[in-house]
Design a protein around this motif. Structure first.
Motif, short mmCIF file in Angstrom:
data_model
loop_
_atom_site.label_atom_id
_atom_site.label_comp_id
_atom_site.label_asym_id
_atom_site.label_seq_id
_atom_site.Cartn_x
_atom_site.Cartn_y
_atom_site.Cartn_z
N THR A 7 72.62 16.15 85.61
CA THR A 7 71.80 17.33 85.35
C THR A 7 72.29 18.51 86.19
OG1 THR A 7 70.20 16.87 87.12
CG2 THR A 7 69.79 15.85 84.96
N THR A 8 71.87 19.70 85.81
CA THR A 8 72.11 20.91 86.60
C THR A 8 70.76 21.60 86.81
OG1 THR A 8 72.39 22.44 84.74
CG2 THR A 8 74.32 21.15 85.40
N GLN A 9 70.80 22.79 87.40
CA GLN A 9 69.56 23.55 87.59
C GLN A 9 69.12 24.26 86.31
OE1 GLN A 9 72.48 24.20 88.90
NE2 GLN A 9 72.87 26.41 89.13
N MET A 10 69.93 24.10 85.24
CA MET A 10 69.57 24.73 83.97
C MET A 10 69.53 23.75 82.80
SD MET A 10 68.71 27.89 83.88
CE MET A 10 68.96 28.23 82.14
N GLU A 11 70.35 22.67 82.84
CA GLU A 11 70.48 21.81 81.67
C GLU A 11 70.34 20.34 82.05
OE1 GLU A 11 74.22 22.74 79.91
OE2 GLU A 11 73.46 24.49 78.83
N ALA A 12 69.91 19.55 81.05
CA ALA A 12 69.81 18.11 81.23
C ALA A 12 69.80 17.44 79.88
CB ALA A 12 68.53 17.77 82.01
N HIS A 34 59.94 19.67 91.19
CA HIS A 34 59.65 21.04 90.76
C HIS A 34 58.34 21.19 90.00
CE1 HIS A 34 64.13 20.64 91.00
NE2 HIS A 34 64.02 21.79 91.63
N GLY A 35 57.69 20.07 89.68
CA GLY A 35 56.50 20.14 88.85
C GLY A 35 56.89 20.22 87.38
N ASP A 36 55.99 20.67 86.55
CA ASP A 36 56.24 20.74 85.12
C ASP A 36 57.20 21.89 84.79
OD1 ASP A 36 54.55 18.64 84.84
OD2 ASP A 36 52.90 19.77 83.94
N LEU A 37 58.28 21.56 84.07
CA LEU A 37 59.28 22.54 83.69
C LEU A 37 59.32 22.66 82.16
CD1 LEU A 37 62.20 21.31 85.99
CD2 LEU A 37 60.61 23.17 86.47
N GLN A 38 59.40 23.87 81.67
CA GLN A 38 59.52 24.09 80.23
C GLN A 38 61.00 24.14 79.85
OE1 GLN A 38 57.41 27.75 79.52
NE2 GLN A 38 55.41 26.76 79.45
N ALA A 39 61.35 23.39 78.78
CA ALA A 39 62.74 23.34 78.33
C ALA A 39 62.79 23.36 76.81
CB ALA A 39 63.44 22.09 78.87
N GLU A 40 63.89 23.88 76.28
CA GLU A 40 64.09 23.95 74.83
C GLU A 40 65.19 22.99 74.43
OE1 GLU A 40 65.04 27.23 71.30
OE2 GLU A 40 65.35 27.76 73.41
N VAL A 41 64.99 22.30 73.31
CA VAL A 41 66.01 21.40 72.77
C VAL A 41 67.07 22.26 72.07
CG1 VAL A 41 66.49 19.56 71.12
CG2 VAL A 41 64.38 19.51 72.48
N LEU A 88 66.54 24.63 80.35
CA LEU A 88 65.32 25.18 80.96
C LEU A 88 65.13 26.64 80.56
CD1 LEU A 88 65.33 23.80 84.64
CD2 LEU A 88 64.18 22.87 82.62
N LEU A 89 63.89 27.03 80.42
CA LEU A 89 63.58 28.42 80.08
C LEU A 89 63.52 29.30 81.33
CD1 LEU A 89 60.92 27.85 77.30
CD2 LEU A 89 63.36 28.22 77.07
N GLU A 90 63.53 28.64 82.50
CA GLU A 90 63.58 29.39 83.76
C GLU A 90 64.40 28.59 84.76
OE1 GLU A 90 60.56 31.46 87.02
OE2 GLU A 90 59.79 30.66 85.14
N GLU A 91 65.38 29.23 85.35
CA GLU A 91 66.29 28.52 86.24
C GLU A 91 65.59 28.11 87.53
OE1 GLU A 91 70.74 29.12 88.25
OE2 GLU A 91 69.92 30.61 86.85
N ILE A 92 65.92 26.89 88.03
CA ILE A 92 65.38 26.42 89.30
C ILE A 92 66.52 26.38 90.33
CG2 ILE A 92 63.48 25.12 88.29
CD1 ILE A 92 65.18 22.63 88.32
N ASN A 93 66.21 26.07 91.60
CA ASN A 93 67.22 26.20 92.64
C ASN A 93 67.98 24.91 92.94
OD1 ASN A 93 65.24 24.75 93.94
ND2 ASN A 93 64.66 26.39 95.36
#
Length: 621
Positions: A7-12, A34-41, A88-93
């Motif tokens: 995984t990365t901080q943007m994709e999985a 990170h808690g709940d993360l919103q992601a798009e297929v 992810l719809l918002e990048e994490i660190n």
């Protein structure tokens, strides 16, 4: 559903044993860090023991993903496994945690992401792709507002979260581009957008070179609750008949611009002659006559001067004409700096515009009045005519709106009120072509693209060929609705001018008709949408092959009825039957047409063709 692989901080990657992933759907990753993360297929696939993908040598599935699935208990040799790439719809660190649970969100968790405006406040264009599961639990005001359509089933339920475009945000992010090849649904999408603008009473002018934008007829099969009457919300005007250019309103610069728009470049001498000879308030006749008289005077200067000296020898009409030419010579000869040839070139250009119906006494009053009533104005005509007329009309409307806004900003007495409005055209690459190519409307459209937002003037430009649209204008289109596009050059432009990912761009040639990617600064991300069914239908909407079966079958039925009472009919004597059949048909039937019809009816089995010593005889079976 679980996160697998690297995984990365943007994709999985996510994998599931029992649920198929849907492209563009929104999922929740329950990440322990990170808690709940919103992601798009953004990509989906599946495999089982019958498909040789479950090995590291295939190259179609990342070995890290396969190893991760094995460690998480997936049986790669015996199970059917569904895999999806998530973004992810918002990048994490830091990277997404492998093994995190993935689930379908409930509507309230993604409501702010998916619904920027309610249908009462925005333009309901369609349904967000991949939101069928999320839509369960939507409030009532989002239900049944975007019914869909396909050819096999007709009108079908909404089945997803409606996409509602926040058109009021165009104040900050102006202008819309609609791109798509033939059969992609681009024209259908444009119709839906126009219906929504009419529903919100947004004044707009649309140039219709295809004669298909009328909104009187409801789309077949619509349920009663979904129908809407637009008859009082739009007007259709024919360029050159209902509207045109009122010549007396033109300035010298307007005439120069108009002739340059319609005929290409003008020489300096021609431009100088127009500005010298034109008088404020001139009618077409007075201006054209002045140029023609000046040309004749230059052609025969000595004769004109002589006749002027001997004017008492001329009759009344001829005397006035000679006096006029002599006056023109004295007043303008040294100012125009051109020859009679130059003036006649101007005359030819003016005459063409006049013969094409460009100059109409009522001018643009009907358009301005309709905009004040907050209606959609559909202007019909040929591409050439619309280009010439639009070069004048768009500039005039823009200047009226700009004068009104400037008077408010400067604290001066307010000019006559004029509303904000939208300029819309299909075949936009003809109105504003790229590069060195010129068009009558290109300059004013570029000006509006760059400055129109400040004055409340916006563009909606639809084209099959975004690569042929002016680069400056394309860059100013804050919202782009992209339907199926096949040409590589067009896809390249779309990639450069939108935030479509490489996966989304690779899908462009295969998008189903009516499906589009909407890339907009207003939404903040690219959204895949399916355009809703239009509430009205185009006059060209019927399938031409269905038209053959319906309309021409009716002609066959009429001919059959006309000849049945005359059976049997002898082929050698068809001429004898023609008057009676023509009378019944109320049109002239030829010998060949009757012979062909009899043969066709025999082939269809309705008639029996018997051979006789005199030839074929047709009778009922």
């Amino acid at each position: 559903m679980q996160i697998v692989g690297t995984t990365t901080q943007m994709e999985a990657w996510a994998a599931s044993r029992n649920r198929k992933f849907h492209i563009n759907e929104i999922l929740i990753i329950e990440d322990t860090d990170h808690g709940d993360l919103q992601a798009e297929v953004v990509q989906t696939s599946s495999f089982n023991r019958y498909i040789p993908l479950a090995n590291e040598q295939s190259g179609l599935v990342d070995p890290d993903v396969l190893n991760s699935m094995r460690s998480l208990g997936f049986d790669l040799k015996n199970e059917t496994i569904y895999v999806a790439k998530l973004r992810l719809l918002e990048e994490i660190n830091k990277p997404i945690t492998v093994g995190s649970h993935v689930r379908v969100p409930i509507f309230s968790e993604v409501e702010k992401l998916l619904v920027k405006k309610r249908p009462a406040e925005g333009l309901t264009l369609g349904v967000i792709m991949g939101t069928g599961d999320v839509a369960k639990g939507m409030p009532e005001d989002l239900l049944d507002v975007a019914l869909l359509y396909n050819k096999e089933e007709g009108i079908i339920p909404q089945n997803g979260v409606p996409f509602v475009f926040d058109y009021r945000s165009m104040d900050n992010y102006p202008h819309i581009g609609i791109f798509g090849g033939s059969g992609s649904g681009k024209s259908f999408g444009l119709r839906v957008l126009l219906e929504e603008l009419m529903g919100k009473k947004v004044p707009a002018v649309v140039f219709d070179p295809h004669y298909e934008l009328q909104f009187n007829d409801p789309f077949p099969g619509l349920p009663d609750f979904y129908k809407e009457d637009y008859k009082r919300r739009f007007v259709i005007l024919a360029a050159g008949t209902d509207v045109g250019i009122e010549f007396s309103e033109l300035t010298s610069d307007d005439i120069v611009s108009l002739l340059r728009s319609s005929s290409g470049s003008l020489t300096d001498a021609m431009e100088n002659a127009i500005k010298t000879l034109h008088k404020k308030g001139d009618s077409y006749h007075s201006f054209a006559s002045r140029i023609a008289n000046m040309a004749e005077a230059l052609d025969d200067e000595e004769s004109v001067k002589k006749q002027a000296r001997e004017e008492e020898l001329l009759d009344g009409a001829e005397r006035e004409r000679v006096k006029e030419m002599a006056k023109l010579l004295r007043t303008y000869k040294d100012k125009i700096g051109g020859s009679a040839h130059t003036l006649r070139a101007i005359t030819r250009r003016l005459h063409r515009l006049d013969m094409e119906g460009v100059f109409v006494p009522l001018g643009t009053h009907a358009i301005e009045e309709a905009l004040m009533r907050r209606q959609l104005v559909v202007i019909r005509g040929s591409i050439w005519f619309l280009q010439v007329f639009a070069s004048y009309l768009v500039r005039k409307l823009y200047q009226k709106r700009r004068a009104y806004r400037d008077s408010i900003q400067k604290g001066k007495p307010i000019e006559e009120k004029f509303p904000p409005f939208v300029i819309i055209t299909d075949e936009a690459h003809n109105f504003a072509p790229t590069g060195a190519l010129e068009s009558p409307t290109k300059a004013i459209l570029k000006e509006i693209a760059q400055e129109g937002r400040k004055y409340g003037v916006f563009l909606v430009l639809a084209t099959q060929r975004p690569a042929l649209l002016d680069d400056t204008i394309t860059a100013q289109l804050s919202t782009k609705i992209v339907f199926r596009t096949v040409r590589a050059t067009d896809i390249q432009v779309i990639r450069e001018e939108t935030d479509l990912t490489s996966e989304e761009a690779s899908r462009l040639p295969y998008l189903p008709s009516g499906t589009a990617f909407l890339s907009s600064a207003i939404t903040g991300r690219t959204v895949a949408i399916r355009i809703r069914v239009s509430k009205t239908t185009s006059p060209h909407a019927s399938n031409p092959f269905e038209e053959l079966d319906e309309s021409f079958a009716e002609l066959d039925a009429k001919l059959w009825e006309a000849l049945t009472d005359l059976l049997p009919i002898d082929a050698f004597n068809l001429t004898a039957y023609l008057p009676e059949i023509s009378r019944k048909m109320r049109r002239t039937i030829s010998h060949d047409e009757l012979a062909h019809a009899l043969q066709s009816f025999a082939e269809d089995g309705r008639l029996l063709a018997e051979r006789t010593p005199f030839g074929l005889r047709y009778r009922r079976r």
